[in-house]
Design a protein around this motif. Structure first.
Motif, PDB file in Angstrom:
ATOM      1  N   GLU A  23      57.886  11.239  24.186  1.00 40.48           N
ATOM      2  CA  GLU A  23      58.487  12.568  24.218  1.00 40.48           C
ATOM      3  C   GLU A  23      59.440  12.762  23.041  1.00 40.48           C
ATOM      4  N   GLY A  24      60.177  11.717  22.705  1.00 40.51           N
ATOM      5  CA  GLY A  24      61.107  11.792  21.583  1.00 40.51           C
ATOM      6  C   GLY A  24      60.388  11.942  20.262  1.00 40.51           C
ATOM      7  N   LEU A  25      59.292  11.219  20.098  1.00 42.49           N
ATOM      8  CA  LEU A  25      58.500  11.336  18.882  1.00 42.49           C
ATOM      9  C   LEU A  25      57.903  12.738  18.760  1.00 42.49           C
ATOM     10  N   ALA A  26      57.398  13.254  19.874  1.00 41.16           N
ATOM     11  CA  ALA A  26      56.842  14.616  19.869  1.00 41.16           C
ATOM     12  C   ALA A  26      57.919  15.627  19.488  1.00 41.16           C
ATOM     13  N   TRP A  27      59.129  15.464  20.026  1.00 44.53           N
ATOM     14  CA  TRP A  27      60.217  16.386  19.710  1.00 44.53           C
ATOM     15  C   TRP A  27      60.588  16.295  18.234  1.00 44.53           C
ATOM     16  N   GLU A  28      60.661  15.093  17.682  1.00 44.34           N
ATOM     17  CA  GLU A  28      61.009  14.931  16.272  1.00 44.34           C
ATOM     18  C   GLU A  28      59.998  15.652  15.379  1.00 44.34           C
ATOM     19  N   CYS A  29      58.737  15.592  15.743  1.00 40.38           N
ATOM     20  CA  CYS A  29      57.704  16.278  14.956  1.00 40.38           C
ATOM     21  C   CYS A  29      57.781  17.788  15.153  1.00 40.38           C
ATOM     22  N   LEU A  30      57.946  18.224  16.392  1.00 36.84           N
ATOM     23  CA  LEU A  30      57.987  19.655  16.674  1.00 36.84           C
ATOM     24  C   LEU A  30      59.176  20.321  16.004  1.00 36.84           C
ATOM     25  N   ARG A  31      60.337  19.721  16.065  1.00 36.95           N
ATOM     26  CA  ARG A  31      61.535  20.365  15.516  1.00 36.95           C
ATOM     27  C   ARG A  31      61.492  20.497  14.001  1.00 36.95           C
ATOM     28  N   ARG A  32      60.629  19.739  13.347  1.00 37.77           N
ATOM     29  CA  ARG A  32      60.479  19.835  11.895  1.00 37.77           C
ATOM     30  C   ARG A  32      59.405  20.853  11.487  1.00 37.77           C
ATOM     31  N   HIS A  33      58.692  21.378  12.439  1.00 31.77           N
ATOM     32  CA  HIS A  33      57.582  22.295  12.183  1.00 31.77           C
ATOM     33  C   HIS A  33      58.144  23.697  11.909  1.00 31.77           C
ATOM     34  N   GLU A  34      57.898  24.238  10.715  1.00 27.61           N
ATOM     35  CA  GLU A  34      58.510  25.509  10.321  1.00 27.61           C
ATOM     36  C   GLU A  34      58.177  26.680  11.246  1.00 27.61           C
TER      37      GLU A  34
END
Length: 82
Positions: A23-34
């Motif tokens: 879940e943390g990895l998914a959040w790190e990727c999502l929050r960087r998505h413009e």
């Protein structure tokens, strides 16, 4: 809302990735998505950031599985937790 990218070449900046749950990895990727950043900024602008995400937005950003939980394998006796 942009993350600090000034140290992007420093390997030590990413050490915490090794210990993140999925879940943390998914959040790190999502929050960087413009596009997600623009969507979130729109929520802040309309002061709707505390309102629940509509189902459509949850599906768009992968925050929910698209279907019901099902059996993992043939003969399984329990459902997956959604």
């Amino acid at each position: 809302m942009r993350p600090d990218t000034s140290h992007w070449r420093d390997n030590d900046s990413y050490d915490y990735f090794d210990t993140l749950p999925i879940e943390g990895l998914a959040w790190e990727c999502l929050r960087r998505h413009e596009p997600y950043q623009r969507h979130y900024q729109a929520l802040l602008t309309t002061r709707a950031e505390k309102a629940p995400f509509p189902s459509e937005a949850q599906r768009q950003w992968g925050l929910r599985f698209p279907g019901q939980a099902g059996f993992v394998r043939l003969g399984a006796r329990r459902f997956l937790v959604a």
